[in-house]
Design an enzyme around this catalytic site. Sequence first.
Site, PDB file in Angstrom:
ATOM      1  N   ILE A  99      -8.825   2.661   2.994  1.00  0.00           N
ATOM      2  CA  ILE A  99      -7.817   1.938   3.771  1.00  0.00           C
ATOM      3  C   ILE A  99      -8.157   2.012   5.248  1.00  0.00           C
ATOM      4  O   ILE A  99      -8.424   3.107   5.782  1.00  0.00           O
ATOM      5  CB  ILE A  99      -6.420   2.538   3.512  1.00  0.00           C
ATOM      6  CG1 ILE A  99      -6.060   2.410   2.029  1.00  0.00           C
ATOM      7  CG2 ILE A  99      -5.368   1.850   4.381  1.00  0.00           C
ATOM      8  CD1 ILE A  99      -4.771   3.095   1.643  1.00  0.00           C
ATOM      9  N   GLU A 107      -7.890   8.714   1.444  1.00  0.00           N
ATOM     10  CA  GLU A 107      -7.602   7.281   1.281  1.00  0.00           C
ATOM     11  C   GLU A 107      -8.804   6.517   0.730  1.00  0.00           C
ATOM     12  O   GLU A 107      -8.865   5.292   0.804  1.00  0.00           O
ATOM     13  CB  GLU A 107      -7.176   6.671   2.616  1.00  0.00           C
ATOM     14  CG  GLU A 107      -8.265   6.565   3.675  1.00  0.00           C
ATOM     15  CD  GLU A 107      -8.380   7.807   4.556  1.00  0.00           C
ATOM     16  OE1 GLU A 107      -8.850   7.662   5.705  1.00  0.00           O
ATOM     17  OE2 GLU A 107      -8.016   8.904   4.096  1.00  0.00           O
ATOM     18  N   ASN A 132       0.013   7.117   8.679  1.00  0.00           N
ATOM     19  CA  ASN A 132       0.653   8.433   8.581  1.00  0.00           C
ATOM     20  C   ASN A 132       1.298   8.851   9.899  1.00  0.00           C
ATOM     21  O   ASN A 132       2.417   9.365   9.924  1.00  0.00           O
ATOM     22  CB  ASN A 132      -0.367   9.492   8.156  1.00  0.00           C
ATOM     23  CG  ASN A 132      -0.640   9.475   6.660  1.00  0.00           C
ATOM     24  OD1 ASN A 132       0.240   9.157   5.863  1.00  0.00           O
ATOM     25  ND2 ASN A 132      -1.851   9.810   6.274  1.00  0.00           N
ATOM     26  N   ASP A 145       1.910   8.134   1.485  1.00  0.00           N
ATOM     27  CA  ASP A 145       1.778   8.366   0.041  1.00  0.00           C
ATOM     28  C   ASP A 145       2.144   7.119  -0.751  1.00  0.00           C
ATOM     29  O   ASP A 145       1.472   6.759  -1.723  1.00  0.00           O
ATOM     30  CB  ASP A 145       2.672   9.527  -0.398  1.00  0.00           C
ATOM     31  CG  ASP A 145       2.126  10.886   0.035  1.00  0.00           C
ATOM     32  OD1 ASP A 145       0.985  10.941   0.532  1.00  0.00           O
ATOM     33  OD2 ASP A 145       2.852  11.887  -0.127  1.00  0.00           O
TER      34      ASP A 145
END
Length: 305
Positions: A170, A212, A177, A186
């Site tokens: 990603i 990720e 985050n 998440d």
Amino acid sequence: MSKDSTVITVISKAPPNSNSRDACMVVINGTDLGRRYALAQASVLIGRSSKVDIQIDEDSISRNHALLINDGEKVIVRDLGSTNGTYVNDIQISEHSLKDGDQIRVGRTIFKFLTGSNIESAYHEEIYRLTTTDSLTQIYNKRYFMENLEREMSRSLRYGRQMAVLVFDIDFFKQVNDTYGHLTGDFVLKQLADRIKKHIRRDDIFARYGGEEFVLLLPELSRKDASRLAEKLRGLVAAEPFTFDQVSIPVTVSMGAGDLEEYLASLDDYEDEELRPEPVPADMIKIADDRLYEAKRRGRNQVVG
């Protein structure tokens, strides 16, 4: 006792439903992975406080977060006005009657609710599943992927078959985050996995490689085929924002593709046959991984194959 004595038969209350009394929850994501909590008592309190029945030491969990109520026939989970909410199967609830297999999420910890006559068998099956599955995204884990990559490479070499690998992650995930918090991060990871797995073949192995980063093992496909699939998946991810708690988050991925044919060709550089190394699965992944980072250098949200 005389013949004329009256026999009094006491009709006792029917025993409670054994399915409910035998119910339990298993931690499938969190620090106590695999731990089982029995739900035989009438109520079980979950929270951060040291006085609760199930204590979870996470900042995202309230002191008294949620209550599980077992009335002998069913188990109900009730949110206690927690700051970050209680979720069942990714839907925020205030109160919910649980069914076998439901997933309850408080903070970053996820429980799986198990009930029924075969609960011991179900528990052991769940523990086995945890050894092969990533606890958060519910796709395969790195260990399972590497075992299957080695097996598939061996099969492809034996029968002269094609095989490709995709590696992707990603873009700017740390910003997600940092901006929205780890709970949102998440959910983005989980939603990404859900979106991807609807568009791959049954025989493809889709796994979370770490953080990720994700990987796809693609039997019978060339690098050209894998790149076409990667472009389709990249577009699917970018086409629609991901949502959590009414927040819309645009997400893109960068992808790299590689196949067995080009990896074997790279080993032909060794003129001396005795010095030529045996094929190593991890080295094939490195080809796709290097292309993933090339995609990032080119500006992200693209495929290099």
